[in-house]
Enzyme design. Structure first.
Site, PDB file in Angstrom:
ATOM      1  N   LYS A 199      -9.731  -7.188  -1.230  1.00 54.72           N
ATOM      2  CA  LYS A 199      -9.408  -5.759  -1.333  1.00 54.72           C
ATOM      3  C   LYS A 199      -8.097  -5.572  -2.107  1.00 54.72           C
ATOM      4  CE  LYS A 199      -7.081  -2.936   1.300  1.00 54.72           C
ATOM      5  NZ  LYS A 199      -6.426  -2.110   0.271  1.00 54.72           N
ATOM      6  N   GLY A 251       1.712  -8.714   0.774  1.00 55.85           N
ATOM      7  CA  GLY A 251       2.129  -7.316   0.886  1.00 55.85           C
ATOM      8  C   GLY A 251       3.439  -7.227   1.656  1.00 55.85           C
ATOM      9  N   THR A 253       6.272  -6.920   4.663  1.00 55.17           N
ATOM     10  CA  THR A 253       6.523  -7.614   5.929  1.00 55.17           C
ATOM     11  C   THR A 253       5.996  -6.781   7.096  1.00 55.17           C
ATOM     12  OG1 THR A 253       8.395  -8.790   5.025  1.00 55.17           O
ATOM     13  CG2 THR A 253       8.393  -8.484   7.407  1.00 55.17           C
ATOM     14  N   GLY A 256       2.368  -7.287   7.272  1.00 51.57           N
ATOM     15  CA  GLY A 256       2.174  -8.702   7.623  1.00 51.57           C
ATOM     16  C   GLY A 256       2.319  -8.919   9.128  1.00 51.57           C
ATOM     17  N   GLU A 404      14.470  -4.454   1.796  1.00 51.85           N
ATOM     18  CA  GLU A 404      13.805  -4.536   0.491  1.00 51.85           C
ATOM     19  C   GLU A 404      13.601  -3.125  -0.065  1.00 51.85           C
ATOM     20  OE1 GLU A 404       9.603  -5.609   0.356  1.00 51.85           O
ATOM     21  OE2 GLU A 404      10.048  -7.008  -1.263  1.00 51.85           O
TER      22      GLU A 404
HETATM   23  P1  NAD Z   1       1.561  -3.053   1.741  1.00 55.37           P
HETATM   24  O1  NAD Z   1       1.814  -4.020   2.841  1.00 55.37           O
HETATM   25  O2  NAD Z   1       1.790  -1.627   1.992  1.00 55.37           O
HETATM   26  O3  NAD Z   1       0.047  -3.173   1.254  1.00 55.37           O
HETATM   27  C1  NAD Z   1      -0.493  -4.402   0.832  1.00 55.37           C
HETATM   28  C2  NAD Z   1      -1.990  -4.372   1.017  1.00 55.37           C
HETATM   29  O4  NAD Z   1      -2.276  -4.305   2.406  1.00 55.37           O
HETATM   30  C3  NAD Z   1      -2.667  -3.166   0.374  1.00 55.37           C
HETATM   31  O5  NAD Z   1      -3.906  -3.601  -0.159  1.00 55.37           O
HETATM   32  C4  NAD Z   1      -2.880  -2.231   1.555  1.00 55.37           C
HETATM   33  O6  NAD Z   1      -3.963  -1.352   1.399  1.00 55.37           O
HETATM   34  C5  NAD Z   1      -3.162  -3.225   2.674  1.00 55.37           C
HETATM   35  N1  NAD Z   1      -2.886  -2.733   4.032  1.00 55.37           N
HETATM   36  C6  NAD Z   1      -2.069  -1.711   4.405  1.00 55.37           C
HETATM   37  N2  NAD Z   1      -2.080  -1.593   5.759  1.00 55.37           N
HETATM   38  C7  NAD Z   1      -2.886  -2.572   6.231  1.00 55.37           C
HETATM   39  C8  NAD Z   1      -3.286  -2.988   7.536  1.00 55.37           C
HETATM   40  N3  NAD Z   1      -2.842  -2.377   8.628  1.00 55.37           N
HETATM   41  N4  NAD Z   1      -4.118  -4.052   7.655  1.00 55.37           N
HETATM   42  C9  NAD Z   1      -4.557  -4.716   6.562  1.00 55.37           C
HETATM   43  N5  NAD Z   1      -4.227  -4.359   5.292  1.00 55.37           N
HETATM   44  C10 NAD Z   1      -3.399  -3.305   5.133  1.00 55.37           C
HETATM   45  O7  NAD Z   1       2.395  -3.610   0.506  1.00 55.37           O
HETATM   46  P2  NAD Z   1       2.521  -2.958  -0.939  1.00 55.37           P
HETATM   47  O8  NAD Z   1       3.427  -1.797  -0.831  1.00 55.37           O
HETATM   48  O9  NAD Z   1       1.170  -2.804  -1.544  1.00 55.37           O
HETATM   49  O10 NAD Z   1       3.219  -4.142  -1.755  1.00 55.37           O
HETATM   50  C11 NAD Z   1       4.575  -4.334  -1.818  1.00 55.37           C
HETATM   51  C12 NAD Z   1       4.984  -5.442  -0.861  1.00 55.37           C
HETATM   52  O11 NAD Z   1       4.309  -6.648  -1.179  1.00 55.37           O
HETATM   53  C13 NAD Z   1       6.462  -5.751  -0.979  1.00 55.37           C
HETATM   54  O12 NAD Z   1       7.014  -5.884   0.301  1.00 55.37           O
HETATM   55  C14 NAD Z   1       6.482  -7.083  -1.725  1.00 55.37           C
HETATM   56  O13 NAD Z   1       7.627  -7.857  -1.493  1.00 55.37           O
HETATM   57  C15 NAD Z   1       5.234  -7.730  -1.215  1.00 55.37           C
HETATM   58  N6  NAD Z   1       4.771  -8.792  -2.109  1.00 55.37           N
HETATM   59  C16 NAD Z   1       4.951 -10.091  -1.734  1.00 55.37           C
HETATM   60  C17 NAD Z   1       4.548 -11.116  -2.589  1.00 55.37           C
HETATM   61  C18 NAD Z   1       4.732 -12.561  -2.218  1.00 55.37           C
HETATM   62  O14 NAD Z   1       4.162 -13.417  -2.877  1.00 55.37           O
HETATM   63  N7  NAD Z   1       5.498 -12.859  -1.193  1.00 55.37           N
HETATM   64  C19 NAD Z   1       3.967 -10.811  -3.819  1.00 55.37           C
HETATM   65  C20 NAD Z   1       3.796  -9.474  -4.158  1.00 55.37           C
HETATM   66  C21 NAD Z   1       4.206  -8.467  -3.299  1.00 55.37           C
END
Ligand code: NAD
Length: 494
Positions: A199, A251, A253, A256, A404
């Protein structure tokens, strides 16, 4: 009295303002974006059971690019069942050699359609074409090439052990590197014999859907890769589906931690690639011009939408004025604007929500007593934009130093001794990446081993290679992706 330093500064500014560039937009004529996208399940595009669609907009124009299906629980169930059938029927029985051929085919087809992918990535996500063309797309292809090579060599990856695929992998990715994050997830999963339900993020679904078309055209057995769109609820349905054997999440923290809670006690293995707050440390003996380029690349390119962005700059006291002066001069040469223009350095912020978050943090920083410097560039009248920003006069306890921001905002602190900077660099909940700038190899070894981060770059920043593992300590996540290490989460060793 006018000093040599004043004259040099004036010459630098004259030099930079002498360069103005005519627009050089990348054409989007060769790109086809449909009005509406369905879910890619079992090798076909199918409508969502609920019939619900949402819009994906270009963050640089605020115009709608397409309507995209929202997958509900029933759709997730259909995707997982398709992945299970494909696993049992074809993929787990196929030789590594044949799996590898399919992955090589995906890699070659991405290369063939590289321009199309780059343009769509920039239109949907807001990142400059220079970056999507030169970084995202070639690196994505490189990951498929790399993992295709492992598919028939798993016995050598884990000598003396046999590997067994886990089954169906549920994979959830963010919006900052959509095509690349899909490659980080799909390539090792397929190479090790797993099937996939992926997704993409709700604000950047288009390159994943283009990838779905490519996978269909590559004749992969139906259901080996399923790509479904939606927001958090769809992601949560994937995480909680009993038919998913492994979760890979990249995504924030915050999300996560939610995933970790839902999976507690299920025995389902998972990897989490989460947020970061990298320290970029410049010592007095560093090559300053080179360091300035690294700092700019580390935080301003890709609008600071990089998990490993060098968002905290630590400068040794004796060079602080000189370095910050050079940094400000360099910031005045940055071109902010149309992501499709080949001259653009800094594109659009990915969404209205992220724009509000970044502006909120800048305000918080000012309320906490920070001083601000923003480059004088003009911003386009529509779309989501933030000027490259420095926050000085900040300390360890400030929120802008601890949290962040995920935007083009750099906090700057000074330090006197290596011990002091190590203490400060490690003093955040994150541990994803870091950087050191110094002339002394011994200092690089000494400091890098004391920084609690998955990756520490020396005299460079944000360099990636598919052969190299990547991942975090502390609240930046668990598990590694990339390289040989990236195979491990997708296999059971027997
Ligand atoms: P996010 O956590 O909001 O969303 C990431 C994904 O998770 C999206 O596809 C979203 O739809 C999905 N999601 C949202 N709520 C969910 C839930 N409850 N259960 C399962 N999935 C859910 O993150 P974002 O705003 O899309 O991305 C930015 C973040 O990603 C930043 O914190 C960045 O540091 C991190 N990131 C980390 C890495 C790494 O390799 N460590 C790489 C890229 C981005």
């Amino acid at each position: 009295m006018i000093t040599d330093k004043d004259i040099q500064k004036k010459q630098r500014l004259d030099f930079t303002s002498a360069w103005t560039y005519d627009p050089a937009p990348e054409s989007s004529d060769h790109v086809t974006i449909s009005d509406k996208y369905d879910l890619f399940i079992g090798g076909k595009f199918v409508e969502p059971v609920s019939g619900t669609y949402f819009a994906t907009v270009s963050p640089s124009t605020e115009k709608k690019l397409a309507d995209v299906a929202e997958a509900g629980e029933k759709d997730v169930d259909n995707a997982v069942k398709a992945a299970r059938t494909a696993y049992d029927t074809y993929w787990k029985k196929m030789s590594g050699r044949d799996r590898g051929k399919y992955i090589y085919r995906i890699a070659r087809m991405i290369q063939e359609r590289a321009r199309e992918f780059a343009v769509i990535e920039s239109m949907d996500g807001g990142k400059p074409i220079r970056e999507s063309r030169d970084v995202d797309v070639p690196l994505a292809a490189a990951h498929y090439f790399y993992y295709a090579g492992w598919a028939d060599k798993l016995d050598y990856a884990f000598p003396g052990r046999k590997t067994q695929p886990r089954g169906v992998a549920g994979q959830i990715i963010p919006w900052n590197f959509p095509l690349l994050m899909a490659a980080w997830k799909i390539a090792p999963a397929l190479a090790t014999g797993n099937t996939v339900v992926l997704k993409p993020a709700e604000t950047t679904p288009l390159t994943s859907l283009k990838l779905a078309e490519l996978i269909r055209d590559a004749d992969l057995p139906p259901g080996v890769v399923n790509i479904i769109t939606g927001a958090g609820q769809t992601g949560s349905a994937i995480v909680n589906h009993p038919g998913v054997d492994k979760i890979a999440f990249t995504g924030s923290t915050q999300v996560g931690k939610l995933i970790q809670k839902s999976l507690a006690g299920t025995g389902k293995p998972y990897t989490l690639e989460l947020g970061g707050k990298a320290a970029n440390i410049v010592f007095e003996d560093a090559a300053l011009d080179q360091a300035v380029e690294g700092i700019v690349n580390g935080i301003f390119f890709n609008q600071g939408h990089v998990c490993c962005a060098g968002s905290r700059l630590f400068v040794q006291e004796g060079i602080a004025d000189a370095l910050i002066g050079k940094l400000k001069d360099r910031m005045e040469t940055l071109i902010v604007g149309d992501p499709l223009d080949k001259n653009t350095d800094i594109g659009a912020i990915n969404s209205r929500a992220q724009l509000d978050t970044i502006n909120g943090y800048i305000e918080t920083g000012l309320n906490e007593g920070a001083d601000i410097y923003q480059c004088k560039c003009d911003l386009p009248s529509s779309g989501y934009w933030v000027k490259p920003t420095l926050l000085t006069g900040v300390s360890q306890s400030h929120r802008v130093v601890q949290e962040e921001i995920f935007g083009p905002v750099l906090t700057i602190q000074t330090f006197r001794t290596p011990a002091e900077v190590i203490e400060k660099a490690n003093n955040t909940p994150y541990g994803l990446s870091g950087g050191i700038w110094t002339d002394k190899g011994a200092k690089i070894f000494k400091i890098s081993t004391k920084i609690r981060s998955g990756v520490v770059w020396a005299n460079t920043f944000n360099k990636f290679d598919p052969t190299s593992p990547f991942g975090g300590y502390k609240e930046s996540g668990m598990g590694r992706e990339g390289g040989l290490h990236g195979l491990l989460p997708y296999v059971e060793l027997i």
